[in-house]
Design a protein around this motif. Structure first.
Motif, short mmCIF file in Angstrom:
data_model
loop_
_atom_site.label_atom_id
_atom_site.label_comp_id
_atom_site.label_asym_id
_atom_site.label_seq_id
_atom_site.Cartn_x
_atom_site.Cartn_y
_atom_site.Cartn_z
N GLU A 92 1.07 -1.37 0.26
CA GLU A 92 0.41 -0.17 0.33
C GLU A 92 0.42 1.66 0.01
O GLU A 92 0.33 2.14 -1.08
CB GLU A 92 -0.78 -0.21 1.49
CG GLU A 92 -2.03 1.27 1.16
CD GLU A 92 -3.17 0.42 2.40
OE1 GLU A 92 -4.14 0.74 2.39
OE2 GLU A 92 -2.56 1.10 3.45
N HIS A 93 1.86 1.12 0.64
CA HIS A 93 2.94 2.42 0.85
C HIS A 93 3.19 2.86 -0.55
O HIS A 93 2.97 4.09 -1.22
CB HIS A 93 3.72 2.22 1.71
CG HIS A 93 3.58 2.18 3.14
ND1 HIS A 93 3.15 2.18 3.89
CD2 HIS A 93 4.77 0.93 3.75
CE1 HIS A 93 2.84 1.97 4.93
NE2 HIS A 93 3.88 1.16 5.62
N PRO A 94 3.78 1.62 -1.79
CA PRO A 94 3.97 2.57 -3.05
C PRO A 94 3.44 3.00 -3.91
O PRO A 94 3.03 4.08 -4.42
CB PRO A 94 5.23 1.60 -3.45
CG PRO A 94 4.40 0.38 -2.69
CD PRO A 94 4.16 1.14 -1.20
N GLY A 95 2.27 2.50 -3.32
CA GLY A 95 0.52 2.73 -4.57
C GLY A 95 0.08 4.38 -3.45
O GLY A 95 -0.24 5.41 -4.27
N PHE A 96 -0.07 4.74 -2.41
CA PHE A 96 -0.09 5.75 -1.83
C PHE A 96 0.70 6.95 -3.08
O PHE A 96 0.37 8.55 -2.55
CB PHE A 96 -0.37 5.61 -0.44
CG PHE A 96 -1.53 5.47 0.24
CD1 PHE A 96 -3.07 6.20 -0.04
CD2 PHE A 96 -2.42 3.97 0.27
CE1 PHE A 96 -4.10 6.20 0.30
CE2 PHE A 96 -3.55 3.71 0.72
CZ PHE A 96 -4.93 4.50 0.72
N ARG A 116 -0.10 10.14 -4.60
CA ARG A 116 0.17 11.45 -4.62
C ARG A 116 0.73 12.15 -5.31
O ARG A 116 0.34 13.50 -5.25
CB ARG A 116 0.84 11.39 -2.66
CG ARG A 116 -0.08 11.26 -1.96
CD ARG A 116 0.24 11.20 -0.46
NE ARG A 116 -0.47 10.84 0.70
CZ ARG A 116 0.24 9.16 1.65
NH1 ARG A 116 1.30 8.53 1.17
NH2 ARG A 116 -0.36 9.55 1.92
N MET A 117 0.85 11.96 -6.37
CA MET A 117 2.23 12.69 -7.18
C MET A 117 1.10 13.27 -7.95
O MET A 117 1.58 13.27 -9.30
CB MET A 117 3.11 11.22 -7.87
CG MET A 117 3.83 11.06 -7.25
SD MET A 117 5.41 9.35 -8.09
CE MET A 117 5.40 11.15 -9.68
N LEU A 118 -0.24 12.58 -8.35
CA LEU A 118 -0.53 12.28 -8.69
C LEU A 118 -1.76 14.27 -8.91
O LEU A 118 -2.03 13.42 -7.51
CB LEU A 118 -1.50 11.12 -9.88
CG LEU A 118 -1.46 10.20 -10.59
CD1 LEU A 118 -1.64 9.03 -10.93
CD2 LEU A 118 -0.45 11.37 -11.74
N PRO A 119 -2.45 15.00 -9.97
CA PRO A 119 -3.13 15.51 -9.40
C PRO A 119 -5.01 15.04 -8.69
O PRO A 119 -4.53 13.89 -9.50
CB PRO A 119 -3.94 16.34 -10.67
CG PRO A 119 -3.03 16.13 -11.98
CD PRO A 119 -1.90 15.05 -11.01
N PRO A 120 -5.20 15.84 -8.25
CA PRO A 120 -6.40 15.12 -7.56
C PRO A 120 -6.99 14.83 -8.14
O PRO A 120 -8.14 13.79 -8.50
CB PRO A 120 -6.85 15.98 -6.48
CG PRO A 120 -6.12 17.49 -6.57
CD PRO A 120 -5.35 16.69 -7.09
N GLU A 121 -7.86 15.14 -9.84
CA GLU A 121 -9.17 14.80 -10.53
C GLU A 121 -8.29 13.74 -11.06
O GLU A 121 -9.31 12.43 -11.72
CB GLU A 121 -9.31 15.70 -11.70
CG GLU A 121 -8.10 16.41 -12.79
CD GLU A 121 -7.12 17.81 -12.35
OE1 GLU A 121 -6.21 18.25 -12.78
OE2 GLU A 121 -6.82 17.47 -10.70
N LEU A 122 -7.00 13.26 -11.11
CA LEU A 122 -6.86 12.08 -11.98
C LEU A 122 -6.16 10.84 -10.94
O LEU A 122 -5.90 9.67 -11.56
CB LEU A 122 -5.08 12.40 -12.50
CG LEU A 122 -5.31 13.33 -13.47
CD1 LEU A 122 -4.13 13.64 -14.08
CD2 LEU A 122 -6.01 13.04 -15.01
N ARG A 123 -6.64 10.82 -9.45
CA ARG A 123 -6.36 9.84 -8.59
C ARG A 123 -7.03 8.58 -8.81
O ARG A 123 -8.80 9.09 -8.93
CB ARG A 123 -6.31 10.56 -7.32
CG ARG A 123 -5.27 11.47 -7.09
CD ARG A 123 -5.60 12.12 -5.57
NE ARG A 123 -4.36 12.94 -5.26
CZ ARG A 123 -3.86 13.73 -4.56
NH1 ARG A 123 -4.37 13.86 -2.92
NH2 ARG A 123 -3.14 14.85 -3.90
N GLY A 124 -6.97 7.99 -8.56
CA GLY A 124 -8.27 7.08 -9.25
C GLY A 124 -7.61 5.58 -7.81
O GLY A 124 -6.92 5.80 -6.85
N ASP A 125 -8.06 3.97 -8.65
CA ASP A 125 -7.03 2.68 -7.74
C ASP A 125 -5.82 2.99 -8.26
O ASP A 125 -5.75 2.92 -9.05
CB ASP A 125 -7.94 1.68 -7.99
CG ASP A 125 -7.56 0.77 -7.71
OD1 ASP A 125 -6.46 0.87 -6.81
OD2 ASP A 125 -8.06 -0.81 -7.52
#
Length: 210
Positions: free
Chosen positions: A33-37, A41-50
């Motif tokens: 989960e750590h690398p996943g989050f 976080r690197m992505l702008p909010p509108e591009l954050r998904g699974d």
């Protein structure tokens, strides 16, 4: 050996992983989960998904776990929900193809059991007193939304070995995994109070705010 502990969100994966690590000398937790989050976080909010949809996450998890399994002299424990069969093949399956001794376990429970655990995890007990008994579920809205899908998919035979935990404590579930994996855990000599306090600490440390 890799112990990959699967299950629905709120199903007890993290607590079980920490229980095994506490009682199995030389073992380490490598949480995918750590690398996943971090990637999320690197992505702008509108591009954050699974984050599991990112090829970089799946490949990175394999690379890091392969390194840990190759260089670390001890059992590696990975608590992570994976319900997509293709993603499962690209991570858990791929690590087996690389020659590692992969033991996969799925923790299952009835829907109401998981909902109760979601209500209580983190600051859930406090929230129940302050904001009502379902306050914890409102905080865990994403996990609740995924629950039925997770329980349906993870019952499939491809996600065996299945362990039902409705009537099992975390230490007993850890004992069952150890027996099935051929491992020997240290005896669990904690008092019930100390166990609850330690598990509360684990839950609080794993609260996510994004």
């Amino acid at each position: 050996m890799l112990l990959w502990i699967n299950g629905p969100f709120g199903g007890g994966k993290t607590q079980t992983a920490h229980e095994i690590q506490r009682r199995l000398p030389g073992s380490v937790i490598c949480d995918p989960e750590h690398p996943g989050f971090g990637l999320r976080r690197m992505l702008p909010p509108e591009l954050r998904g699974d984050f599991q949809d990112l090829t970089s996450w799946r490949q990175g998890v394999v690379e890091v776990l392969d390194l840990a399994l190759t260089k670390h002299d001890g059992v590696v424990i990975a608590p992570m929900t994976v319900t997509d069969l293709d993603y499962f093949a690209e991570t858990v399956g791929r690590l087996g193809e690389l020659g590692h001794d992969v033991r996969h376990f799925t923790l299952l429970a009835e829907r109401e059991t998981v909902l109760r655990r979601l209500r209580e995890r983190g600051f859930g007990h406090l929230l129940r007193y302050v904001a009502g008994k379902n306050a914890g579920l409102r905080r865990e809205s994403w996990a609740v939304q995924q629950l039925d899908h997770c329980l349906e998919r993870l019952r499939e035979p491809e996600f065996a070995e299945h362990l039902w935990t409705d009537h099992s404590t975390v230490p007993k579930t850890a004992d069952r995994i150890a027996v099935l994996a051929g491992l020997r855990l240290r005896p669990n000599n904690e008092s019930a109070l100390r166990t609850r306090l330690r598990q509360a600490g684990v839950g609080i440390r794993h609260i996510r705010f994004d």
